[in-house]
Write a protein that holds these residues in place. Structure first.
Motif, PDB file in Angstrom:
ATOM      1  N   THR A  13       4.777  58.121 -19.433  1.00  0.00           N
ATOM      2  CA  THR A  13       5.216  57.874 -20.810  1.00  0.00           C
ATOM      3  C   THR A  13       4.030  57.804 -21.755  1.00  0.00           C
ATOM      4  N   SER A  14       2.956  57.158 -21.325  1.00  0.00           N
ATOM      5  CA  SER A  14       1.754  57.081 -22.168  1.00  0.00           C
ATOM      6  C   SER A  14       1.218  58.472 -22.491  1.00  0.00           C
ATOM      7  N   SER A  41      10.805  50.350 -29.231  1.00  0.00           N
ATOM      8  CA  SER A  41      10.052  49.252 -28.616  1.00  0.00           C
ATOM      9  C   SER A  41       9.149  49.765 -27.505  1.00  0.00           C
ATOM     10  N   THR A  42       9.653  50.721 -26.732  1.00  0.00           N
ATOM     11  CA  THR A  42       8.845  51.311 -25.656  1.00  0.00           C
ATOM     12  C   THR A  42       7.652  52.057 -26.226  1.00  0.00           C
ATOM     13  N   VAL A  43       7.898  52.887 -27.233  1.00  0.00           N
ATOM     14  CA  VAL A  43       6.818  53.649 -27.862  1.00  0.00           C
ATOM     15  C   VAL A  43       5.796  52.707 -28.472  1.00  0.00           C
ATOM     16  N   HIS A  44       6.258  51.674 -29.144  1.00  0.00           N
ATOM     17  CA  HIS A  44       5.355  50.709 -29.783  1.00  0.00           C
ATOM     18  C   HIS A  44       4.453  50.049 -28.745  1.00  0.00           C
ATOM     19  N   ASN A  45       5.018  49.659 -27.617  1.00  0.00           N
ATOM     20  CA  ASN A  45       4.214  49.018 -26.574  1.00  0.00           C
ATOM     21  C   ASN A  45       3.131  49.958 -26.037  1.00  0.00           C
ATOM     22  N   HIS A  46       3.495  51.200 -25.842  1.00  0.00           N
ATOM     23  CA  HIS A  46       2.513  52.163 -25.336  1.00  0.00           C
ATOM     24  C   HIS A  46       1.423  52.438 -26.374  1.00  0.00           C
ATOM     25  N   LEU A  47       1.832  52.584 -27.620  1.00  0.00           N
ATOM     26  CA  LEU A  47       0.845  52.840 -28.672  1.00  0.00           C
ATOM     27  C   LEU A  47      -0.124  51.669 -28.833  1.00  0.00           C
ATOM     28  N   ARG A  48       0.385  50.458 -28.785  1.00  0.00           N
ATOM     29  CA  ARG A  48      -0.484  49.284 -28.911  1.00  0.00           C
ATOM     30  C   ARG A  48      -1.462  49.195 -27.746  1.00  0.00           C
TER      31      ARG A  48
END
Length: 253
Positions: A13-14, A41-48
């Motif tokens: 995913t990353s 939420s998933t995308v946000h976690n990976h981006l952070r």
């Protein structure tokens, strides 16, 4: 799902997030989530996480791939003997022809440009060091395919297909294989506006002593200048000469 499977999924995913940022030329969380059809939420976690590790930057809510990848790419390229040996010949080809000269290698069934140089008359195109292209629609790529075993060619075509880029792109596997036979016979390949309209290209292989393909060299330019004897004789001879120099340098230095 096991913890190992979760880790593999998270890693994939990353990388999908990074590829989306590249395609979108930078984007916010919502745009990336929409692009990937994934929860915000998933995308946000990976981006952070990627930002914390230095692999993306964020300004005003827009995330972009960071220069950390430039460091990794330069490190990888500088460890390649072919890059150091090909670079001066690519520069010389650009200077002598006045056009764009390139060197590329095959990786995961695609062509990857490792170095390029612009002559005084070179046109601006979308190539750069690190750019990946399909092999079937470029002179560099067809040169590479012509040097690979048939089973490897079949595997590449099965994975990547034969997508049409222009009206001249070869999209039939049998037609492509017939052309690969011709390329092996004459020792160089042509791109007749097969990836970009208005652009022609000639490419020749760089082959090791054991017969294995190492890389390919090319010169490209507009159809108004790359034509006639220049297209069919002058540039092919220059490419084969430069490839021979690189092959000797690789073998004896």
């Amino acid at each position: 799902m096991s913890s190992q499977e979760n880790t593999i999924t998270a890693t994939r995913t990353s990388f999908r997030v990074l590829e989306a940022l590249k395609r979108l030329d930078g984007a916010g969380v919502t745009a990336v989530a929409t692009e990937l059809d994934t929860a915000k939420s998933t995308v946000h976690n990976h981006l952070r996480t990627l930002e914390d590790e230095g692999y993306v930057t964020c300004e005003g809510g827009t995330y972009r791939v960071s220069l950390r990848f430039l460091e990794l790419g330069e490190y990888t390229r500088n460890r390649m003997d072919i890059y150091e040996k090909a670079r001066p010949e690519v520069d010389s080809l650009a200077e002598e022809t006045g056009e764009m000269a390139n060197a590329a290698v095959e990786e995961h069934g695609e062509g990857v440009y490792i170095t390029r140089a612009e002559g005084t008359q070179a046109v601006s195109v979308d190539t750069y060091a690190g750019k990946r292209v399909k092999l079937h629609c470029t002179a560099l790529g067809k040169t590479i395919l012509a040097q690979l075993p048939e089973r490897r060619v079949d595997a590449i075509l099965e994975t990547h297909g034969l997508p049409r880029r222009t009206e001249n792109t070869i999209t039939d596997a049998d037609e492509l294989k017939d052309e690969l036979d011709e390329i092996r016979d004459r020792g160089y390949a042509y791109d007749r506006e097969e990836r970009l309209p208005g652009l022609r290209c000639v490419a020749a292989p760089i082959v090791a002593d054991n017969g294995n393909l190492i890389a390919a060299l090319s010169v490209s330019g507009p159809t108004t200048r790359i034509k006639g004897d220049r297209f069919h004789q002058e540039i092919p001879e220059l490419l084969r000469s430069s490839a021979n120099v690189i092959e000797i340098n690789l073998a004896y230095s």
